[in-house]
Design an enzyme around this catalytic site. Structure first.
Site, mmCIF file in Angstrom:
data_model
loop_
_atom_site.group_PDB
_atom_site.id
_atom_site.type_symbol
_atom_site.label_atom_id
_atom_site.label_comp_id
_atom_site.label_asym_id
_atom_site.label_seq_id
_atom_site.Cartn_x
_atom_site.Cartn_y
_atom_site.Cartn_z
ATOM 1 C CG ASN A 13 -0.205 0.138 2.525
ATOM 2 O OD1 ASN A 13 1.021 0.076 2.559
ATOM 3 N ND2 ASN A 13 -0.936 0.315 3.606
ATOM 4 N N GLY A 14 2.184 1.124 -0.120
ATOM 5 C CA GLY A 14 3.065 2.290 -0.214
ATOM 6 C C GLY A 14 3.731 2.671 1.095
ATOM 7 N NE ARG A 67 12.979 25.131 -4.772
ATOM 8 C CZ ARG A 67 12.756 24.516 -5.932
ATOM 9 N NH1 ARG A 67 12.881 25.173 -7.065
ATOM 10 N NH2 ARG A 67 12.419 23.240 -5.959
ATOM 11 C CG HIS A 104 16.864 28.068 -1.640
ATOM 12 N ND1 HIS A 104 17.450 28.387 -2.845
ATOM 13 C CD2 HIS A 104 15.817 28.905 -1.500
ATOM 14 C CE1 HIS A 104 16.772 29.363 -3.410
ATOM 15 N NE2 HIS A 104 15.774 29.700 -2.611
ATOM 16 C CE LYS A 108 14.554 33.454 -10.671
ATOM 17 N NZ LYS A 108 14.885 32.095 -10.184
ATOM 18 N NE ARG A 140 10.008 33.658 -9.344
ATOM 19 C CZ ARG A 140 10.527 32.467 -9.573
ATOM 20 N NH1 ARG A 140 9.998 31.689 -10.503
ATOM 21 N NH2 ARG A 140 11.566 32.017 -8.887
ATOM 22 C CG ASP A 172 12.779 21.937 -9.263
ATOM 23 O OD1 ASP A 172 12.665 20.850 -9.864
ATOM 24 O OD2 ASP A 172 11.944 22.328 -8.431
ATOM 25 N N GLY A 195 14.296 26.199 -15.538
ATOM 26 C CA GLY A 195 13.761 27.454 -16.075
ATOM 27 C C GLY A 195 14.725 28.629 -15.903
HETATM 28 C C1 R5P Z 1 16.361 30.446 -6.983
HETATM 29 O O1 R5P Z 1 16.279 31.250 -6.074
HETATM 30 C C2 R5P Z 1 17.299 29.281 -6.931
HETATM 31 O O2 R5P Z 1 18.614 29.693 -6.650
HETATM 32 C C3 R5P Z 1 17.281 28.498 -8.232
HETATM 33 O O3 R5P Z 1 17.725 29.341 -9.277
HETATM 34 C C4 R5P Z 1 15.911 27.986 -8.579
HETATM 35 O O4 R5P Z 1 15.276 27.445 -7.457
HETATM 36 C C5 R5P Z 1 16.026 26.933 -9.654
HETATM 37 O O5 R5P Z 1 14.765 26.453 -10.021
HETATM 38 P P1 R5P Z 1 14.428 26.214 -11.557
HETATM 39 O O6 R5P Z 1 15.514 25.330 -12.130
HETATM 40 O O7 R5P Z 1 13.088 25.524 -11.510
HETATM 41 O O8 R5P Z 1 14.373 27.549 -12.222
#
Ligand code: R5P
Length: 328
Positions: free
Chosen positions: A39-40, A102, A136, A200, A202, A232, A235
């Site tokens: 069941n995990g 994060r 982080h 950067k 968003r 991660d 992006g």
């Molecule tokens: C941002 O504050 C971190 O240092 C990484 O740049 C970020 O968490 C990387 O995530 P992803 O690869 O999804 O952009």
């Protein structure tokens, strides 16, 4: 390492990392039975005595093999509980990558602070010390009421960079966002090269929601090195690399401590403008290596973990390894 007392235990996610750490310490891994019920649910039982021993549990918290990231967390807690009930003298949990790192503050009303609850869960299960690499948010240590040792990959990455950089006058460290500016400056100063910060943004209208300026000053003809704590989805880095190449960068080489590369990030890197990617093996990399082949270089983290375990076990300062640079 105090061989009479300290023992090394491996969680189930990344046994190769535990085995190479134990080998660096000339120690054997303690016998632990791990299984998953149909069941995990997870199960752990020490099949040899750990009574009175200083136990170091190494668990890579990652999605790998048949583990989800949450399975890995739960298995860690279960192993700690088993060790405590088996009368281990002390339990140090080594999480090379700290999960949920994060989610370290309330950025919106009614959100959890998930990183804090992970720290609490480890403590409540019976951990006496937490060790992790390149947190982080180093301030998450404040949640712990037990010692929390923060290791940094910087000396390991600097060693690799010194081997790699052949033309320092023509090489720049690039920070992929303002949050990494201080780190990037520190790397550039240690290496005696320039650094550039690219902001950067968003944006909901683009895939992954991340953009960088189309044109970056001062990188034309340069070998650019981006150093981040984690990748991660890719992006952040892929967007930064695209801007650098559009601005005339000769090469883009990326270093990250934690190469999470979730979903199809390894495929995306493979077809991207990034020339080379270097990551530590704080999370398993065999699947990514199969996809990326020579484009991906894996830096072993076992020597760093083994050195820290040796110091902790001998009650010797971690200052001797990092000269205080791990206090950020
Ligand atoms: C941002 O504050 C971190 O240092 C990484 O740049 C970020 O968490 C990387 O995530 P992803 O690869 O999804 O952009």
């Amino acid at each position: 390492m105090n061989r009479h007392s300290a023992i090394i235990v491996s969680g189930g996610v990344h046994p190769d990392l535990s085995a190479s750490t134990a080998a660096s310490l000339c120690a054997d891994l303690t016998k632990l039975e791990l299984k998953r019920f149909s069941n995990g649910e997870r199960y752990a039982r020490f099949t040899e005595s750990v009574r009175g021993r200083d136990l170091f549990l190494i668990q890579s918290i990652s999605e790998a093999n048949e583990y989800s990231i949450n399975d890995a967390i739960l298995e860690t807690i279960i192993i700690i509980d088993a060790a405590r009930r088996a009368s281990a003298g002390s339990i140090t949990v080594v999480l090379p990558f700290f999960p949920y790192s994060r989610q370290d503050r309330k950025a919106l009303p009614r959100e959890p602070i998930s990183a804090a609850i992970i720290v609490r869960a480890l403590e409540m299960a019976g951990a006496n010390r937490i060790v992790s690499i390149d947190l982080h948010s180093p301030q998450i240590q404040a949640v712990a009421t037990i010692p929390f040792d923060h290791l940094i990959a910087e000396p390991t990455i600097i060693d690799e960079l010194q081997k790699l950089i052949k033309t320092p006058h023509n090489t720049s460290v690039v920070s992929p966002d303002a949050g990494r500016a201080k780190e990037s400056e520190m790397y550039a100063n240690t290496l005696g090269i320039d650094y550039v910060i690219i902001p950067k943004k968003r944006e909901a209208s683009v895939p992954h929601g991340i953009t960088h300026p189309e044109q970056v000053e001062g990188v034309a003809g340069k070998n650019c090195i981006i150093i981040d704590d984690m990748i991660d989805t890719g992006g952040t880095i892929l967007s930064a690399a695209k801007s650098l190449k559009k601005s005339g960068a000769k090469t883009v080489t990326v270093f990250a401590t934690h190469g999470i590369l979730s979903n199809n990030a390894a495929d995306k890197f493979n077809v991207s403008v990034v020339d080379r990617l270097f990551v530590l093996d704080t999370v398993p990399q065999s699947k990514n290596k199969k996809i990326m082949k020579d484009k991906l270089s894996i830096i072993p983290s076992a020597p760093l973990i083994a050195t820290a375990i040796r110091q902790i076990s001998a009650n010797a300062p971690l200052f001797d390894i990092f000269g205080g640079k791990n206090y950020k």
